[in-house]
Design an enzyme around this catalytic site. Structure first.
Site, PDB file in Angstrom:
ATOM      1  N   GLY A  14       0.826  -1.207   0.000  1.00 57.72           N
ATOM      2  CA  GLY A  14       0.000   0.000   0.000  1.00 57.72           C
ATOM      3  C   GLY A  14       0.857   1.252   0.000  1.00 57.72           C
ATOM      4  N   ASN A  15       0.241   2.388   0.243  1.00 57.43           N
ATOM      5  CA  ASN A  15       1.005   3.635   0.375  1.00 57.43           C
ATOM      6  C   ASN A  15       0.329   4.543   1.400  1.00 57.43           C
ATOM      7  OD1 ASN A  15      -0.890   5.513  -1.018  1.00 57.43           O
ATOM      8  ND2 ASN A  15      -0.484   4.145  -2.748  1.00 57.43           N
ATOM      9  N   ARG A  16       0.925   5.691   1.658  1.00 55.34           N
ATOM     10  CA  ARG A  16       0.491   6.537   2.778  1.00 55.34           C
ATOM     11  C   ARG A  16      -0.567   7.564   2.403  1.00 55.34           C
ATOM     12  NH1 ARG A  16       4.098   5.263   6.674  1.00 55.34           N
ATOM     13  NH2 ARG A  16       6.218   4.730   5.989  1.00 55.34           N
ATOM     14  N   SER A  17      -1.173   7.456   1.234  1.00 55.05           N
ATOM     15  CA  SER A  17      -2.175   8.450   0.853  1.00 55.05           C
ATOM     16  C   SER A  17      -3.368   8.412   1.806  1.00 55.05           C
ATOM     17  CB  SER A  17      -2.657   8.174  -0.576  1.00 55.05           C
ATOM     18  OG  SER A  17      -3.714   9.052  -0.886  1.00 55.05           O
TER      19      SER A  17
END
Ligand code: C5P
Length: 208
Positions: A14-17
């Protein structure tokens, strides 16, 4: 927001958005009387209740949901942090550790906003985002062109006042005619207001 690309039934890449910017834009568009569909991956915040919400996990699901609704859209804004890669053949069972390392093969996901830009009708307006750690303007200009966008919102990431999860953003608007509209650091909700005003101007000039 982000995408979750499964590794196995319980793990993902995933990512931190946070989704804050996209949801602020959706809210602002609703205030201006638009009919809004939010196609969203996992996010930290709630989308506005008056919008139609399509919840997805992966970039491929997001791509398919966008393509399905594209014909009826006047304005398409790509604010998601789409996952550039997915895991090949995610495991169907939870992976156990086996005392050695683990290797994941990744395949590139489709570029959603580039596909939208490539197939856009003359009446449609397509806006993208570019979050960059370096060479902000040059990188954003090249994405604007390559993805055939009408506008790109370029912001720096990795600083306290801008980027994933921050309340504020340090953004400028780059237009297809080469012009650049600078903005001071401001709240994402304020930037959404400025963005929607610019979008309305562009729609009016398209209709002329
Ligand atoms: O190339 P980059 O990821 O920096 O481009 C950012 C813009 O492209 C954003 O508008 C983002 O939502 C969109 N994008 C996309 N599909 C991808 C990658 C990025 O729509 N696979």
């Amino acid at each position: 927001g982000a995408n979750h690309e499964p590794i196995d039934p319980v793990r993902f890449i995933g990512n931190r958005s946070s989704g804050k910017m996209g949801y602020a834009i959706a809210y602002e568009a609703l205030l201006r009387g638009a009919t809004v569909t939010v196609i969203t991956g996992p996010a930290e915040v709630q989308p506005p209740v008056q919008s139609t919400v399509i919840q997805v996990q992966t970039a491929q699901e997001m791509h398919d949901a966008v393509m399905e609704r594209l014909p009826t859209a006047d304005v398409i804004i790509g604010a998601a942090a789409v996952s550039d890669y997915r895991v090949d053949n995610p495991a169907t069972q939870k992976q156990k550790r086996n005392g050695s390392g683990m290797h994941l093969d990744l395949t590139e996901n489709p570029d959603i906003i580039a596909a939208v830009g490539a197939g856009k009708k003359p009446s449609q307006l397509v806006v993208g985002f570019a979050a960059e750690t370096n060479d902000l303007i040059a990188n954003a200009q090249s994405k604007l062109k390559k993805k055939n966008l009408d506008m790109i919102v370029a912001n720096t990431v990795g600083t306290e006042n801008s980027g994933f999860g921050a309340e504020t953003t340090d953004a400028r608007f780059l237009l297809a005619d080469g012009s650049i509209e600078e903005h001071p650091i401001m709240k994402k909700s304020e930037l959404a207001e400025k963005l929607m005003t610019r979008i309305v101007d562009l729609l009016v000039s398209k209709a002329d």
